[in-house]
Design an enzyme around this catalytic site. Structure first.
Site, PDB file in Angstrom:
ATOM      1  N   ARG A 106       0.831  -1.207   0.000  1.00 53.82           N
ATOM      2  CA  ARG A 106       0.000   0.000   0.000  1.00 53.82           C
ATOM      3  C   ARG A 106       0.864   1.255   0.000  1.00 53.82           C
ATOM      4  NH1 ARG A 106      -4.456   0.741   4.596  1.00 53.82           N
ATOM      5  NH2 ARG A 106      -2.570   1.002   5.839  1.00 53.82           N
TER       6      ARG A 106
ATOM      7  N   ARG B  22       9.748  26.620  -0.729  1.00 53.31           N
ATOM      8  CA  ARG B  22       8.303  26.480  -0.805  1.00 53.31           C
ATOM      9  C   ARG B  22       7.756  26.914  -2.164  1.00 53.31           C
ATOM     10  NH1 ARG B  22       3.375  28.992   0.192  1.00 53.31           N
ATOM     11  NH2 ARG B  22       1.856  27.717   1.345  1.00 53.31           N
TER      12      ARG B  22
ATOM     13  N   LYS C 213      -3.040   6.995   1.373  1.00 52.00           N
ATOM     14  CA  LYS C 213      -2.830   7.148   2.819  1.00 52.00           C
ATOM     15  C   LYS C 213      -1.877   8.316   3.085  1.00 52.00           C
ATOM     16  CE  LYS C 213      -2.192   4.309   6.970  1.00 52.00           C
ATOM     17  NZ  LYS C 213      -3.551   4.503   7.509  1.00 52.00           N
TER      18      LYS C 213
ATOM     19  N   GLU D 264     -16.416   5.631   6.417  1.00 51.87           N
ATOM     20  CA  GLU D 264     -15.546   4.874   7.309  1.00 51.87           C
ATOM     21  C   GLU D 264     -15.401   5.641   8.612  1.00 51.87           C
ATOM     22  OE1 GLU D 264     -11.719   4.497   5.384  1.00 51.87           O
ATOM     23  OE2 GLU D 264     -11.812   6.555   4.650  1.00 51.87           O
TER      24      GLU D 264
ATOM     25  N   LEU E 215     -10.197   4.392   2.621  1.00 47.57           N
ATOM     26  CA  LEU E 215      -8.863   3.813   2.628  1.00 47.57           C
ATOM     27  C   LEU E 215      -8.960   2.318   2.361  1.00 47.57           C
ATOM     28  CD1 LEU E 215      -5.834   4.326   3.206  1.00 47.57           C
ATOM     29  CD2 LEU E 215      -6.292   3.567   5.547  1.00 47.57           C
TER      30      LEU E 215
END
Length: 283
Positions: free
Chosen positions: A51, A99, A147, A179, A203
């Site tokens: 994953r 940045r 994730k 979820e 997920l």
């Protein structure tokens, strides 16, 4: 003092450093995995590694080390921190550059690991009493299948649930449960386990995958589809799965008991099977 891993080196936690320009800090431009440790061994590690690779690919990020090296680092972290039962947290960011909203082309990924000792992780009292959850609107971004570390709304929702006297929140979109704040959600209706199908809305839980496989092997009926809040409130059972909670019964939703208000037989049995089989396969 804990030992942590940063970019190939091990440090006491108070000496570890990451750049203030790291994109994980500035943009939540990072992914993570959490692998449980039981009896000093890693649970479901291949699934977590797979994953991780998928999450990185979805964000066009490079894998900083090989799966074999990641496994070696995990084992070293378990050893150096003397973890019998606990968690290994892994985070990979796009790296540190000045940045800019555009993805940089030359950044070197940052990889960080730390451990959390959780004695008795598999014998949580909550597994015997069950969790209380409340339902809240799902206001996360659309790619929940990746994730990432952008966990602010789940943190807000879990905090709100605690303020309401519950243990966690189930998130709701278009009247259907997606979820939990940090877990996959299930109900049992007419003896059938119901949980939302895989997609970008949830997920792709590693524990979810294993638990559903074990359920089918045990001849339990499984239906992967969205379920409504009303279905959940009137279900025979409810439970959640995650890498750190394994299979955890839910006994109350929005102040109403689920079934008889006690952990149900399906959740209890799946927890037993999952822990038994996962310990056998641990590495």
């Amino acid at each position: 003092m804990r030992i942590v891993h940063v970019n190939g080196e091990y440090f006491p936690e108070d000496q570890a450093r990451v750049s203030v320009f790291d994109r994980g800090f500035l943009f939540a431009d990072a992914v993570y995995e959490v692998t449980s440790v039981l009896d000093g061994k890693l649970i479901d590690f291949p699934g977590h590694a797979a994953r991780l690779a998928r999450s990185l690919a979805e964000l066009d990020m490079d894998m900083p080390v090989t799966e074999e090296e990641i496994l070696s680092i995990h084992r070293e972290m378990v050893t150096r921190n003397d973890i019998t039962d606990g968690l290994v947290y892994l985070q990979v960011t796009r790296g540190a550059v000045d940045r800019d909203f555009l993805f940089p082309e030359d950044a070197q990924p940052t990889i960080v690991l730390f451990t959390q000792a959780k004695p008795g992780l598999a014998d949580s009292p909550a597994a015997r009493t069950g969790l209380k959850v409340v339902t809240l609107p799902d206001r996360r971004w659309g790619r929940r299948d990746i994730k990432t570390v952008q966990l602010l709304y789940p943190s807000m929702a879990k905090t709100e649930a605690k303020r309401q006297g519950a243990d966690d929140a189930w998130l709701v979109e278009d009247g259907h449960v997606t979820e939990g704040t940090s877990n996959n959600a299930y109900i049992v209706r007419n003896g059938t386990i119901v949980t939302r199908q895989l997609g970008e809305e949830i997920l792709h839980g590693i524990t979810r995958r294993a638990v559903l496989a074990f359920a089918r092997e045990a001849q339990m009926k499984v239906e992967e589809r969205p379920f409504t809040v009303e279905e959940a409130r009137s279900a025979e059972e409810a439970f959640v799965t995650s890498a750190s909670a394994f299979v955890m019964p839910v006994v109350e939703i929005d102040g109403r008991p689920v079934g008889d208000g006690q952990p149900g037989p399906v959740a209890r049995r799946l927890r037993e099977i999952y822990l038994e089989e996962s310990r056998k396969a641990a590495i």
